[in-house]
Design an enzyme around this catalytic site. Structure first.
Site, PDB file in Angstrom:
ATOM      1  N   TYR A   1     -27.973  -5.991 -11.321  1.00 24.52           N
ATOM      2  CA  TYR A   1     -26.986  -6.564 -10.411  1.00 24.52           C
ATOM      3  C   TYR A   1     -26.953  -8.088 -10.581  1.00 24.52           C
ATOM      4  CZ  TYR A   1     -27.405  -1.883  -8.404  1.00 24.52           C
ATOM      5  OH  TYR A   1     -27.444  -0.538  -8.239  1.00 24.52           O
TER       6      TYR A   1
ATOM      7  N   LYS B   1     -24.526   4.368 -14.989  1.00 30.67           N
ATOM      8  CA  LYS B   1     -23.480   3.529 -15.610  1.00 30.67           C
ATOM      9  C   LYS B   1     -23.783   3.263 -17.094  1.00 30.67           C
ATOM     10  CE  LYS B   1     -22.442   1.071 -11.276  1.00 30.67           C
ATOM     11  NZ  LYS B   1     -22.625  -0.181 -10.528  1.00 30.67           N
TER      12      LYS B   1
ATOM     13  N   VAL C   1     -29.337   2.047  -6.533  1.00 31.67           N
ATOM     14  CA  VAL C   1     -29.686   1.824  -5.124  1.00 31.67           C
ATOM     15  C   VAL C   1     -30.522   2.949  -4.509  1.00 31.67           C
ATOM     16  CG1 VAL C   1     -27.771   0.253  -4.621  1.00 31.67           C
ATOM     17  CG2 VAL C   1     -27.451   2.721  -4.288  1.00 31.67           C
TER      18      VAL C   1
ATOM     19  N   TYR D   1     -17.095  10.498 -10.108  1.00 36.51           N
ATOM     20  CA  TYR D   1     -18.010   9.358 -10.059  1.00 36.51           C
ATOM     21  C   TYR D   1     -19.181   9.615  -9.098  1.00 36.51           C
ATOM     22  CZ  TYR D   1     -19.606   4.492  -9.751  1.00 36.51           C
ATOM     23  OH  TYR D   1     -20.367   3.345  -9.783  1.00 36.51           O
TER      24      TYR D   1
ATOM     25  N   SER E   1     -26.573   3.822  -9.958  1.00 38.84           N
ATOM     26  CA  SER E   1     -26.015   2.919 -10.980  1.00 38.84           C
ATOM     27  C   SER E   1     -26.687   3.030 -12.349  1.00 38.84           C
ATOM     28  CB  SER E   1     -26.099   1.466 -10.501  1.00 38.84           C
ATOM     29  OG  SER E   1     -25.103   1.226  -9.545  1.00 38.84           O
TER      30      SER E   1
END
Length: 309
Positions: free
Chosen positions: A245, A68, A263, A193, A65
């Site tokens: 998160y 992102k 993660v 992705y 992540s």
């Protein structure tokens, strides 16, 4: 006062490492389940090129992540703010990062922010290019520029493992497609992705990216403006409001450093105007954040007054 030596960092790593026993590696992605939960490393990259570090710093991790934030910076440069934020929102969420709930109950199909999976999939969908290979290469080149490492690539095993198990992300894609937020083949987007999430580096590279965000998009070593100041500012704001998160609010209060976790156990931090931080500790807490990594940032923030608030 700033942390000045490897020995200072080593003492903090030793202290934070005691938390790893309370965490768990992300074994729902089979390839990530192979990580050693006791690993912990940190690097701090200063604008003058100095880098201090401690722990297993050569171990490579996949961005997950953390990617992102980087893909968001790229599409904001590609498409402009209005285009991007017509399709994905700016608001934090108290829901888990892979939740579908708010997609149904709020503006149908428009993800709340680019840091949850639904929003990140929309952002990745916006990366320009005619093929998956071309679009992935644009993102990878952007990361190679920020780390000053043209050899950087992705881990095929992790990408394949994620691609084969990403049923929930596929469900999010089909929901978004139903509401005309996505208009490409779902398997093609999943291919892009999962490769994006599997881009691999060590915590020294992660700190190097962090310092570019910390210095408002300028690579302090080359003096080059890699991304516009406004893009760096928007990305750091999302790191504060949504980067950890659904623990982001507590993290902002206790630590107050713009950060993004993944993660795999990675955390990238950007202390505005001061330095970048890269952390790797694969044992995660129940929210999906590195348990020892958060402890390490808490110790750093407290000892050296790093909170931006």
């Amino acid at each position: 006062m700033l942390c000045q030596s490897n020995d200072e960092l080593k003492a903090l790593v030793t202290e934070a490492k005691t938390c790893t026993k309370n965490g768990k590696v992300a074994d729902y992605i089979p390839a990530l389940g192979k990580a050693n939960p006791n690993d912990l490393s940190i690097a701090i990259h200063y604008p003058d090129g100095r880098c201090i570090s401690a722990g297993d710093i050569e171990k490579r991790i996949t961005l997950q992540s953390i990617s992102k934030v980087i893909s968001l910076a790229l599409v904001l440069m590609d498409r402009g703010l209005n285009y991007v934020f017509e399709r994905v929102g700016m608001e934090p969420t108290g829901d888990p990062f892979n939740s579908i709930a708010k997609l149904e109950t709020l503006a149908p199909g428009k993800p709340l922010n680019p840091m949850i999976n639904a929003g990140a999939l929309v952002v990745t969908h916006m990366i320009k290019g005619n093929t998956v290979t071309e679009r992935f290469q644009r993102l990878l080149s952007f990361i190679q520029e920020m780390t000053n490492d043209s050899t950087m690539s992705y881990c095929e095993e992790v990408a394949r493992s994620e691609f084969e198990t990403a049923h929930l992300n596929r469900a999010l894609c089909y929901f978004l497609k139903q509401h005309n937020i996505l208009n490409e083949d779902v398997e093609q987007l999943m291919d892009l992705y999962t490769k994006q999430c599997a881009i691999e580096m060590n915590c020294l590279d992660l700190a190097r990216i962090g310092v570019v965000f910390a210095m408002d998009g300028v690579d302090p070593l080359s003096g080059k403006q890699i991304m516009p100041t406004d893009v760096a500012r928007i990305c750091k704001t999302f790191m504060v409001t949504c980067g950890m998160y659904n623990a982001s609010g507590e993290f902002a209060i206790k630590i107050g450093i713009p950060s993004k976790s993944g993660v795999s156990g990675g955390i990238m931090g950007a202390v505005p105007g001061r330095f970048g931080i890269g952390i790797f500790g694969p044992a995660l807490d129940e929210k999906g954040n590195s348990i020892a990594g958060i402890k390490l940032l808490e110790l750093l923030s407290k000892n050296y007054s790093l909170s931006m608030f």
